[in-house]
Scaffold this active site. Structure first.
Site, PDB file in Angstrom:
ATOM      1  CG  HIS A   1      39.762 -44.316 -11.178  1.00 16.94           C
ATOM      2  ND1 HIS A   1      41.071 -45.013 -11.870  1.00 16.94           N
ATOM      3  CD2 HIS A   1      40.814 -43.393 -10.695  1.00 16.94           C
ATOM      4  CE1 HIS A   1      42.009 -44.545 -11.800  1.00 16.94           C
ATOM      5  NE2 HIS A   1      41.901 -43.341 -11.328  1.00 16.94           N
TER       6      HIS A   1
ATOM      7  CG  HIS B   1      40.974 -38.484 -10.171  1.00 11.86           C
ATOM      8  ND1 HIS B   1      41.158 -39.154  -8.664  1.00 11.86           N
ATOM      9  CD2 HIS B   1      41.501 -39.649 -10.775  1.00 11.86           C
ATOM     10  CE1 HIS B   1      41.686 -39.997  -8.425  1.00 11.86           C
ATOM     11  NE2 HIS B   1      42.160 -40.458  -9.827  1.00 11.86           N
TER      12      HIS B   1
ATOM     13  CE1 TYR C   1      36.761 -40.217 -24.547  1.00 15.54           C
ATOM     14  CE2 TYR C   1      38.458 -41.964 -23.771  1.00 15.54           C
ATOM     15  CZ  TYR C   1      37.373 -41.613 -24.684  1.00 15.54           C
ATOM     16  OH  TYR C   1      37.225 -42.304 -25.637  1.00 15.54           O
TER      17      TYR C   1
END
Length: 165
Positions: A42, A44, A134
């Site tokens: 996932h 954000h 990342y």
């Protein structure tokens, strides 16, 4: 979030497709990325959209569609295809929905940025925020917002308040 929490988002090919998909979306629907973290299953982010434009959905649709077209041959799981996925012309890369929150004020912004940058530690991927590549954390360090040794100030209560899909 990836479909069934598959862990492929940090793969080089997917990262490249995400970058290209973001650039494609920005051409027709501009936005800036204020904070971002990419995790295996996932991500954000905090985006700033132009005034009077709150259409996150079209931007995500463009990005997800681009990544799917680029990466689907390697990542699609035919055994997970359900009639509803076929009907909607979906693949098995992405979860159907996403969570969004409108930032209310500077304090809310800071809390969400901290949460985003602390997320790799929260998920046990690294011991310190600096070690996760990342993330916009490195840009924030370069710009003097955080020190390179920032470990996060997120308490469990703050993490619950911010929310996660």
């Amino acid at each position: 979030m990836t479909y069934r929490r598959q862990c492929f988002l940090c793969d080089e090919r997917v990262r490249s497709a995400l970058r290209a998909g973001i650039n494609l979306a920005r051409k027709e629907h501009p936005f800036s990325i204020d904070a971002w973290v990419l995790l295996p299953d996932h991500l954000h982010c905090i985006w700033t959209l132009p005034p009077d434009d709150a259409d996150f959905g079209i931007r995500w649709a463009i990005i997800k569609r681009y990544v799917t077209k680029q990466c689907n041959p390697e990542l699609k799981r035919d055994d997970w295809m359900k009639p509803s996925k076929v009907k909607r012309k979906e693949s098995t890369l992405w979860q159907r929905r996403f969570w969004e929150h409108q930032i209310r004020d500077d304090q809310d912004f800071e809390k969400h940025v901290d949460y985003i940058h602390y997320n790799p530690v929260k998920h046990g991927l690294v011991k310190q925020v600096l070690d996760w590549p990342y993330s916009t954390f490195h840009r924030y360090v370069k710009n003097g917002v955080y020190g390179h040794d920032w470990t996060g100030i997120c308490s469990e209560e703050q993490m619950v308040d911010v929310g996660e899909p």
